[in-house]
Design an enzyme around this catalytic site. Structure first.
Site, short mmCIF file in Angstrom:
data_model
loop_
_atom_site.label_atom_id
_atom_site.label_comp_id
_atom_site.label_asym_id
_atom_site.label_seq_id
_atom_site.Cartn_x
_atom_site.Cartn_y
_atom_site.Cartn_z
N CYS A 181 -19.97 -60.56 -29.45
CA CYS A 181 -20.00 -60.07 -30.76
C CYS A 181 -21.32 -60.56 -31.43
O CYS A 181 -22.18 -61.16 -30.73
CB CYS A 181 -19.05 -60.90 -31.56
SG CYS A 181 -17.15 -60.66 -30.80
N GLY B 171 -21.39 -55.51 -30.25
CA GLY B 171 -20.00 -55.19 -30.58
C GLY B 171 -19.73 -53.88 -31.18
O GLY B 171 -20.55 -53.67 -31.97
N ASN C 261 -18.78 -65.64 -32.79
CA ASN C 261 -19.37 -65.05 -31.45
C ASN C 261 -19.31 -66.17 -30.49
O ASN C 261 -19.77 -67.18 -30.68
CB ASN C 261 -20.85 -64.80 -31.43
CG ASN C 261 -21.49 -64.39 -30.59
OD1 ASN C 261 -22.86 -64.33 -30.47
ND2 ASN C 261 -20.72 -63.88 -29.30
N GLY C 262 -18.46 -65.77 -29.40
CA GLY C 262 -18.22 -66.78 -28.39
C GLY C 262 -16.56 -66.91 -27.96
O GLY C 262 -16.04 -65.97 -28.22
N CYS D 231 -26.42 -68.88 -22.52
CA CYS D 231 -25.98 -67.93 -21.61
C CYS D 231 -27.21 -67.13 -21.04
O CYS D 231 -27.94 -66.28 -21.59
CB CYS D 231 -25.09 -67.09 -22.37
SG CYS D 231 -24.82 -65.45 -21.62
N TYR E 61 -29.14 -58.92 -19.61
CA TYR E 61 -28.61 -57.68 -19.82
C TYR E 61 -28.17 -57.70 -21.57
O TYR E 61 -28.38 -56.56 -22.06
CB TYR E 61 -27.27 -57.27 -19.26
CG TYR E 61 -26.45 -56.38 -19.63
CD1 TYR E 61 -26.64 -55.01 -19.41
CD2 TYR E 61 -25.09 -56.80 -20.29
CE1 TYR E 61 -25.86 -54.03 -19.98
CE2 TYR E 61 -24.41 -55.46 -20.87
CZ TYR E 61 -24.71 -54.06 -20.69
OH TYR E 61 -24.13 -53.36 -21.22
N SER F 214 -30.76 -50.09 -19.36
CA SER F 214 -30.84 -51.50 -19.36
C SER F 214 -31.87 -52.17 -18.25
O SER F 214 -32.18 -53.22 -18.21
CB SER F 214 -29.30 -52.06 -19.36
OG SER F 214 -28.84 -51.72 -18.08
N ASP G 82 -30.68 -51.87 -10.64
CA ASP G 82 -29.74 -52.31 -11.44
C ASP G 82 -29.83 -53.62 -12.16
O ASP G 82 -30.31 -54.50 -11.37
CB ASP G 82 -28.53 -51.81 -11.16
CG ASP G 82 -27.54 -51.35 -12.28
OD1 ASP G 82 -27.84 -51.63 -13.57
OD2 ASP G 82 -26.49 -50.77 -12.01
N ASP G 83 -29.39 -53.87 -13.18
CA ASP G 83 -29.45 -55.25 -13.72
C ASP G 83 -28.27 -56.21 -13.10
O ASP G 83 -28.39 -57.27 -12.94
CB ASP G 83 -29.47 -55.44 -15.29
CG ASP G 83 -28.37 -54.62 -15.86
OD1 ASP G 83 -27.25 -55.16 -15.67
OD2 ASP G 83 -28.35 -53.53 -16.27
N CYS H 119 -16.68 -64.78 -17.01
CA CYS H 119 -17.16 -65.72 -18.12
C CYS H 119 -16.09 -66.17 -18.92
O CYS H 119 -15.18 -65.25 -19.56
CB CYS H 119 -18.15 -65.00 -19.05
SG CYS H 119 -18.92 -65.76 -20.42
N CYS I 266 -26.55 -71.71 -18.73
CA CYS I 266 -24.92 -71.48 -18.02
C CYS I 266 -25.20 -70.66 -16.93
O CYS I 266 -25.66 -69.42 -17.35
CB CYS I 266 -24.02 -71.12 -18.96
SG CYS I 266 -22.47 -70.87 -18.24
N CYS J 100 -20.91 -67.61 -14.03
CA CYS J 100 -20.25 -66.33 -13.56
C CYS J 100 -21.13 -66.14 -12.18
O CYS J 100 -20.62 -65.57 -11.26
CB CYS J 100 -20.37 -65.28 -14.35
SG CYS J 100 -22.23 -64.94 -15.02
#
Lengths: 489, 489, 489, 489
Positions: D26, D52, D125-126, D269, D275, D318, D380-381, D417, D468, D471
Site C-alpha cells: 500500500c 496499490g 501500509n504494512g 524491507c 522491486y 522492473s 529478472d529481479d 512475507c 529484513c 522471505c
C-alpha cells in the site's frame, strides 16, 4: 442553465402522486426458503418502491450472507449480474427513504454486520425516538458506527448482548429502544447456533408501521404491504401483531414471541391510508382503496361544494380515489384536470432563463379545453408546506377556470411525524402557523376546506386508541426522548 | 433467468397506457429565433415523448449546425453538457419510433447532411409509401445512404435537385414521394443562399399527421401536438394545412407555399384521437380529451352493459377517459381496476423460473378488494393482437371478479397502417382472422363489443372524406406502391 | 480547477514516447477465413494502437456485414458483447487518428456503406491529397457524405463507378485519387457477384505507408505492421508492393492486380523508422529496432558529445533505442534520466492553482539522485514545436544537472506531412522559422545538434528515390492539388 | 470466449514491470494546511500508484471530514466533482493492494470512523501480525467491524481506549499490535480536543515500510516514497524514524513522540529496493535507482555470463536497471529484448479458442530481428512461482535465440512475507521446493544464477540488523502470533 434532479421522492413509480414535501418512509420484504428468494425479494421491492426511492438493497443468505445495495430505484440498483452473487434460499430487502441519517450509500439497508451470534442483517421501517441518546452511550464506550442511521443502534445493542441466542438478544435490545419499528432480520445461524438461515420479523408494541406475513407454496414471505405479495404470488397469512416477533427457522412453521406486555392500545399510522400505502394494498385490516375513497365521501359530507360547481378534479395521482369518492357523493362529474408525467427519478435540465412554475409544469399539464370557464372542486390529499399546491393552483388557473374550491381529504398537518415519515419541521408546516383562511389566501382559491379528525377516524373505522393522529392532533402516543433533550419538541 | 427490457414503447411516460402491440410513430418540435431554442425543443420533445421512445435528437443551427442524437428517452439522451454544444438561436428536434428502418443509432433523427444547398437537417413523422422504390433507383445511380429509414430518401432527392433554392428543391422532391409526412427541415442558408437560419415545415396533401404552428413571444414554434406548446409557453397560431409548406426565415413573418393542388378531401389519422395523441392536446381542430371521452359515451350508447353490472373499469391509463365517458353515460360507478406501475423504459430482471403473466403483472396490479364478486365492464381503447388483453383479463379474473364485459372504444383493427403507425402485419391482427365472437372466446370474457366505424366518425365529428380509417375499414386513401410491388398488400 | 484530458495521442500504450506534437496516423488489420476473425483483428488492433488512439472499429463479414466502432482505445471500444455481434469468418479493423476530418464518432472507420456492388467497408491509412477537390465535385452532383474524412471519397467514386465488379471499380476509382493510401476493403459479395466474402488490400503507387500480407494456418491476414502478426500468431508472407492490389476471395490463394504502371521510385515514409512504427516491427524490408538504434549511432558519429560529458539519457520511451545506439558508439554510460508514467488516455484533474510544467511532470519524473552535477547528452527523436522539449529540459535542469547537450536522431522538421501524419502547420514548426542555434537558445541547452538528411538515409540504407523526406527536405514526391488550390503550400 | 481482466496489479502505470505474482502493498500520502490539500494528495497517490492498484481513497478534513474511496486506479476513482466535496485544508490518501481482507469497496482506505475522540481516519501500509487474535477478542466483547482488513483493529483499540487524547490513545493501542506499519491518521479534533485538524504519522519500531516527512511552503507533507513529493513539489525534510510518531497540529512545527524503546536494530524491507519502490524515490536513506543498478553490477560479479554471450536483455520494466548494471559490469551490449504494452488495468477479451501464452504475449512482444541466433543473458529481479518466467522464456525462445542464461538480481524467495507484501503461500514459491538446478530445468534455460544474500546486503550497504531478509533467509525479525496459532508458519 441549472441542473435539477427530479428527485425520486417526487415521482412515485405507480399511479400515485408523491408529495414533494412528504418523503416516504421505508419498506421491507423477505422470502425464506425459496429457490428464487433474491429475485422474489427484488420484485417485492419494486412493488414497495413508493415507500423509499433513495436506496435499495438485498441481503441473501444461505450459510454465507451476500449483500448488494445501491443508491436509486430498485430497477437501477439491481442488474442481472447481482443475482449471480445474491445466492441462497433466503433473502431480505429494503427500500429506503432517510428519515434519519443522510442520503449516502453507507446508510443503505439492509445493514450487514458480524457479531458473536454470527452474521446479522437488518432492514428497518420506522424511527427509534431515543436513537441519539443510545448512540452517544454506545460510542462513549467504544462502539464504532458504520452508518448515521438510527437502525444501526439495534445491531450494536445486539452485539453487546450477553443472551444466548439471537432472538433473545433482539428482545433484550428492543427493550432499550423506543418509537416505531417494523424490523426484518436475517442471520446465517439459527437459534441453536447452527449454520442455518433464520429470518426474524418484529413489529413495535404500538404497531405504527404495517408488517405482513405471507406464504408462497412452502416458503415464507414478509412485506410492508400486501401489494408486494400480489406481485410475487404470495398469499397473506396474517399481519404481524404489534409487539410480536416472528422467528422463522424452517419452512414448516414459525414461532411467535411477544416482545412486550399488551399496551391496551395501538397506534397505526393513519397517514398510510391518506397517502402512503398503495391503494391495492390491504393493511391494518382494511383495503387502502376503500378507505381512501371513503375519505373523499366523508369529505363531501363535511365540506360539500358550493352551488354552481361544474365538476371535481384531483391532483393526480394520489388524490384520484378521494376525488372519485367526493364526486360520487355529491353527484358531480369527475374530470381529469391534469395530465401527469411519470419521469420516475429522471434528471432533466431546466432552461437557463427560468420559466415560472417550471417544476410543476414538467409534471402536470392542465387540460385547458376541459376546464375553461368552469367552477371546479380541486381535491388534494394533504397540504404540507403549501408551496407546491400554490404552483399547481396557478397552473390550473391558467386554463381559464372560473373558480377553484379546494378540498383536502385529511385534516391540517400541524406537527411533524417522529415515527418514520420525514415531514418537515413544524415551523415549515403551513397549517402550524396559518389558519385555514390564511392558507386559503396564500393559495389564492375561492374556498378551502379540510376533513376533520373525527371524520378521518370514522373513514378508517377506528378511534384515537387505534390510530396515531399525532401530526394532526399533536397527541403523540409515546414519549419523545431525544426531542425532549434537545427541547426541539 | 432472463433479462427483459421494459421496452420504452410499452411505457408511455405520461398517464396513458401504451399498447405493447401498437408502436408509436414520431414527433417533431422546432423553435426559431429564441435565445434558448435547444432547451425549448428539448422540453417540447419531453412533452411528445409518447410519440417515440426509441431515440431522440436535436439539431441546433445558427450558421454552424450542431446535432446530438441518442437511443432512449429524451431525459436520458440529453445531458447538460449537450446544450453547451447545441448552440444557436434555432433548433429542431425529433422523437422516433421506427416504422421503417431498424432501431439503431444511425437511424435517429433529425438527419443532418451537407448538400449544395448547404447543411440540411430533417425530422419526419409519417411514412413514405414508395420509399423502397425510390431508394433502389437512387442507389443504382450511386447514392450512398447513411440510414435505413425512409426519411433519408427525401434528402437524396433534394441533394440531386437542380432547383435554385432549398424550398423549391423540397417542393420538387416531394412531388416524387407518396404517403404520409409531417416534415420539419432546418438549414444554415436561407432561400437567398445567405448564411442565415431557415426552418421549413411541410404537411402532406392529405394531412395524415398533425403539425401545428405556434408563437413564443417573437419566436416561432412548430410541434406535432399542442401539449408541447403548453410546456414551453407557446401559443397556438394555427395548424399547418394539408399540402402546405411554411417557410420561416425571420422572426416577423412566414411564407406559406402550397405543395400540391387541393385534393377535395383530407385523411386525418383517427387513431390519434383513439389512442396516440395526448389528451391534453388539441389536434385536427378538436380537443383529444373531449373526443376520447365522447368515444366512451358513444360506445355506451351502442353497446350498453348488460343488466346487473356493478361498475366500469379501465385498462389504465389510455382507456381512462373512454371509461369515464362510458360510466357517465350509463350511470354506473367508475372504479379503478388496476394500479399501474410507471417504470418508464426500465430494465427489469425476470426470475429464472418464469412466473405466469409476469409481464402484465409487473405493470398492472388488479385491486382485488374492490372487485371481488362484482360484475364489471372493462373498457379498452383497442385490441391489436389480443395477447396482452388476454393476460390482463386473466389478472383481472384472479381478483374474484364475477363477470367481465369488455367494451372497446374503437372498431376492430383489421388492417395495418401504412402511414406512420407501426401496427403488426395484417396476419397478426386478431380481428383480421377472428369474428368478434371468436375474439371473445379467445379472451374468455362474458361479452365483447366494439364501437362501430360510424360511431367512431360521429364521435370525432367527421366523415370518411375527413379521416383515414384504413386500419378499420381497409379503405386506404392513397395507392401503396411498394406494397403492390411486393404483393404484400 | 481545470479538467484536462490526457489525450490518448500523448500516451502510447507501449514503451514508446508519443509526441504531444506529432499525431499518429492510422493502422489497419484484417483476417480472412478464420473462426475467430473479429477477435484476431481486435488483438491485431491492440498491437497497432500506437498508430491511432482516437477511435477504433471492426467490420466483420460473412454474408451480413456487422460494424462496431467507438471513440477511444481498442480496449475501451470493444467489450465482450460486441463479439457476439461481430460474427463472420472474416473481419477488418482500423485504429484512427484523424489527419483529415474531425474527431467524432461518425468519422470512425471502417466506414460501411451499401452500393450497387453490395455492402462495402473500408479502412484507410494515409491521406488523399486531392480529396477536397473530389468531394466538392461529388457533392455538387448530389452525393451526400456521411463523414468529414477524405476516406469516404473513395466509396462515392466506387458507388458511381460503372465497372462490373468491385475490384475493377476500386482500380477505376483509385485512378482519380492522389496521395498516400494503404486501404483495406471488405465486401459481402465476391468479384463474381456471389454472396461471399471478399477482402481487398491496396497500397498506393509510391508505397508511403506499410502494408503487410500474412498467413495464420490457412487464413489470410493483413496489417500495417508485423507486430500485429506477432500477437495473433501470423507469419509474414510479404509486403504488399507499392501500386499493388491484393484480392482475397478464398483461403487458398489470392490475386495480385497492379493499379498503376511502375513509377521507378518509391516514397516510403522515413518517419516510420524515426518515430512511428513499433520497434518490434519489420517494415519496408527492415527491422525498425535496428534502424532506430543505427540512427543513434550515426548521430553519434555526426554529432559526438563534447568532452567531459558523463552520460547519455533519453526522452523515454521513443528515444531509448537511439540513445542506446548513441551511448554505445561514443562509449558513454546510458542512464535513465526520467521515470515515465503510463497513464494511457486517462483523464486527470489539475489543481486549480496551476503548477508549473504540470503536464510534463505528470508524465516524466527526472531521477535527481542520478543526475545531480552531471553533464549529460539528452537524446530525442525529433523536435516539432519545441514547447514540449522546453518543458522537459526545464524538468531535467531541476535535478541539478550541470550541462545538457541535446542531440536529435532526425533532421530539423521544416515542413508539414501531407501523406498521413498530422504534423502542425509549417508556421508552427520551430525549425521552419528558427536556425538550429535559435532553437538551442529557445530550449536553453548548452548545445544542440541534429542528424543530417544523408545520415538519416544512410541509417535506413536508402536514397531519396526510396524514401519520402518531404517534411525535412521540402521535396514532396507528388503534386499537392488541394494545397495548390488553397495556396497554402 | 473468456473475459479476463488485466488486473491492475499486473500493470504498473510507470516503467516498472509488475510481477503477476507479487502483489504490491500500500501507499499513503498526506498534506496538512494547504489550500489544495486534496488535489495534492491525489497527485501524490498517482505517483504511488505502483504501491496499490486495487482501490484508492482520500479523506479531507477541516472541521467536517469528507471521504471518497473507490475500486481501481487513482485516475479512475477521482473525478473533478469529488474535489468539490473533498474540501478542507488537510487531506490524507491511500492506495491499496490487499494483503489482508478481501478486495471489496468496504475495505478501501482511508477508513473513517467516529470515536469519542471525534472523527478519526487512518491509512495503513504494512500488516499487523496479530490482527486475527485481536479481532476475535474485540468481536467477542461486542465490537462490530466494518471491514475485513487488519487496519480496522487499530481503530477499535483507539475507540475503546481511556486515554485523554488521540495521540495517547494511538500509542496505547499500538502497544497491543505487532508487525509492520506505517500509519497515517487524520482527526477533526486536535490533541486539546478543539475542533481543529490533526495529522499523525507513525512508523513501527522496526521501520519495515518507508514513511517520509516533507514540506511544501509552509504546509506539511507525508508520503510512503519521495517520488510523491517530486510530483507535488514538496521537499523531503527527513524520514520518520522507526518507532516514531509525528503529531502535526499546526503549520509551524510538529511533535515527535517515541512509541517504544529503541530496539537496537531495524528491519527495512530490502524488497523495496529490489522491486517495489519507484527507482526515482529515495528511501531508507538511499537512491533506489543506485541500489537497483548496483544489484545488477553485484550480480555480474557473482554470476558472470558464460563465454560467447552476445548481449544482456531485461524483463521490462522492473529489471531494466539491474540489466543495465549487469551489462555495464561485464561490458556486454544491453539490448531491448521485449516491447512491453502498458495497458494499465484494462480489460481485454481473450479469444474463445485459447492462444498459448496469450497473457504473456499481450504484455510482451520479443524483438525477433534483434535476437535471432544470439546467446543472451536475461535479467529478472526475482522469481516467485516461476510460471510467468516460464512463459516469458518460451516467448523469448520463439525469436530464435540460441541460448538463454538467466540471472536474478535477488536471492531465491523461499518464504512468504508477513509484513505487507502479498507473496503467495510458501508452498507456491518455486524456490521453497526446488533447487536452483530444479528451477533451471523447469524454466528450460541454459543456465540460472541468483544473487546471494550477502551480495544483496552489500549492494544495499547494510546488514541483517538493518534489513529484513525474511522471505529469502527465513529469519523473520518479529514473532508471528496468528501464524503460530494457526500453525501455518
Amino acid at each position: 442553465m441549472k441542473l435539477r434532479t427530479n428527485v425520486p421522492k417526487s415521482f412515485a413509480p405507480f399511479s400515485q402522486t408523491v408529495h414533494p414535501d412528504l418523503k416516504e418512509e421505508c419498506g421491507v420484504c423477505g422470502v425464506y426458503a425459496h429457490r428464487q428468494s433474491a429475485h422474489l425479494v427484488y420484485l417485492g421491492l419494486t412493488a414497495l418502491q413508493h415507500r423509499g426511492q433513495e436506496s435499495a438493497g438485498i441481503v441473501s443468505f444461505n450459510g454465507k450472507m451476500n449483500r448488494h445495495v445501491g443508491m436509486g430505484l430498485v430497477f437501477d440498483v439491481f442488474k442481472e449480474e447481482h443475482f449471480k452473487f445474491l445466492k441462497g434460499r433466503s433473502a431480505i430487502g429494503h427500500v429506503r427513504y432517510s428519515t434519519t441519517g443522510s442520503s449516502v450509500l453507507k446508510n443503505a439497508q439492509p445493514i450487514l454486520v458480524t457479531t458473536h451470534y454470527g452474521q446479522v442483517a437488518v432492514g428497518h421501517n420506522g424511527n427509534f425516538t431515543n436513537a441519539d441518546t443510545l448512540r452517544k452511550e454506545l460510542e462513549s464506550s467504544g462502539a464504532i458506527f458504520q452508518t448515521t442511521t438510527d437502525s444501526e443502534v439495534i445491531l450494536h445493542l445486539i452485539a453487546r448482548s450477553k443472551e444466548k441466542t439471537l432472538p433473545e438478544a433482539i428482545v433484550s435490545a428492543l427493550k432499550k429502544v423506543e418509537g416505531a419499528y417494523s424490523l426484518l432480520f436475517a442471520s446465517d445461524r439459527n437459534s441453536h447456533g447452527r449454520q442455518e438461515s433464520m429470518m426474524i420479523a418484529v413489529r413495535d408494541p404500538m404497531g405504527f408501521r404495517p408488517l405482513i406475513l405471507g406464504r408462497i407454496g412452502s416458503s415464507w414471505a414478509i412485506a410492508s404491504e400486501t401489494c408486494a405479495f400480489d406481485l410475487i404470488g404470495a398469499k397473506t397469512v396474517r399481519e404481524i401483531e404489534p409487539g410480536e416477533m416472528i422467528v422463522i427457522e424452517g419452512s414448516q412453521t414459525f414461532r411467535s414471541v411477544p416482545i412486550s406486555k399488551p399496551l391496551g392500545r395501538t397506534a397505526f399510522c393513519i397517514f398510510e391510508f391518506i397517502y402512503f400505502a398503495r391503494p391495492d394494498s390491504k393493511i391494518f385490516g382494511k383495503s387502502v382503496y376503500e378507505v381512501r375513497r371513503e375519505l373523499g365521501r366523508q369529505l363531501a359530507r363535511e365540506a360539500p361544494p358550493p352551488r354552481g360547481v361544474d365538476c371535481v378534479v384531483a391532483v393526480p395521482d394520489s388524490s384520484v380515489l378521494a376525488a372519485m369518492g367526493y364526486a360520487e357523493e355529491v353527484q358531480l362529474p369527475y374530470e381529469l384536470g391534469f395530465i401527469r408525467s411519470h419521469y420516475v427519478g429522471r434528471t432533466f435540465i431546466e432552461p437557463s432563463k427560468p420559466m415560472r412554475d417550471f417544476q410543476a409544469r414538467i409534471k402536470y399539464n392542465p387540460i385547458s379545453e376541459n376546464l375553461r370557464g368552469k367552477k371546479v372542486v380541486l381535491i388534494d390529499d394533504s397540504i404540507v408546506r403549501g408551496t407546491t399546491s400554490k404552483k399547481l393552483i396557478r397552473l390550473l388557473r391558467s386554463t381559464g377556470v372560473k373558480e377553484i374550491h379546494m378540498r383536502i381529504s385529511s385534516p391540517p398537518i400541524t406537527g411533524s411525524c417522529f415515527y418514520g415519515i420525514d415531514t418537515p419541521n413544524k415551523s415549515e408546516l403551513i397549517a402550524s402557523s396559518h389558519s385555514v383562511e390564511g392558507i386559503r389566501k396564500f393559495l389564492k382559491v375561492e374556498s378551502l376546506k379540510y376533513l376533520s379528525i373525527p371524520g378521518l377516524l370514522k373513514s378508517a373505522r377506528g378511534t384515537t386508541s387505534k390510530y396515531c393522529t399525532g401530526c394532526f392532533s399533536g397527541n403523540y402516543p409515546t414519549r419523545l426522548l431525544d426531542l425532549e433533550k434537545s427541547s426541539k419538541c
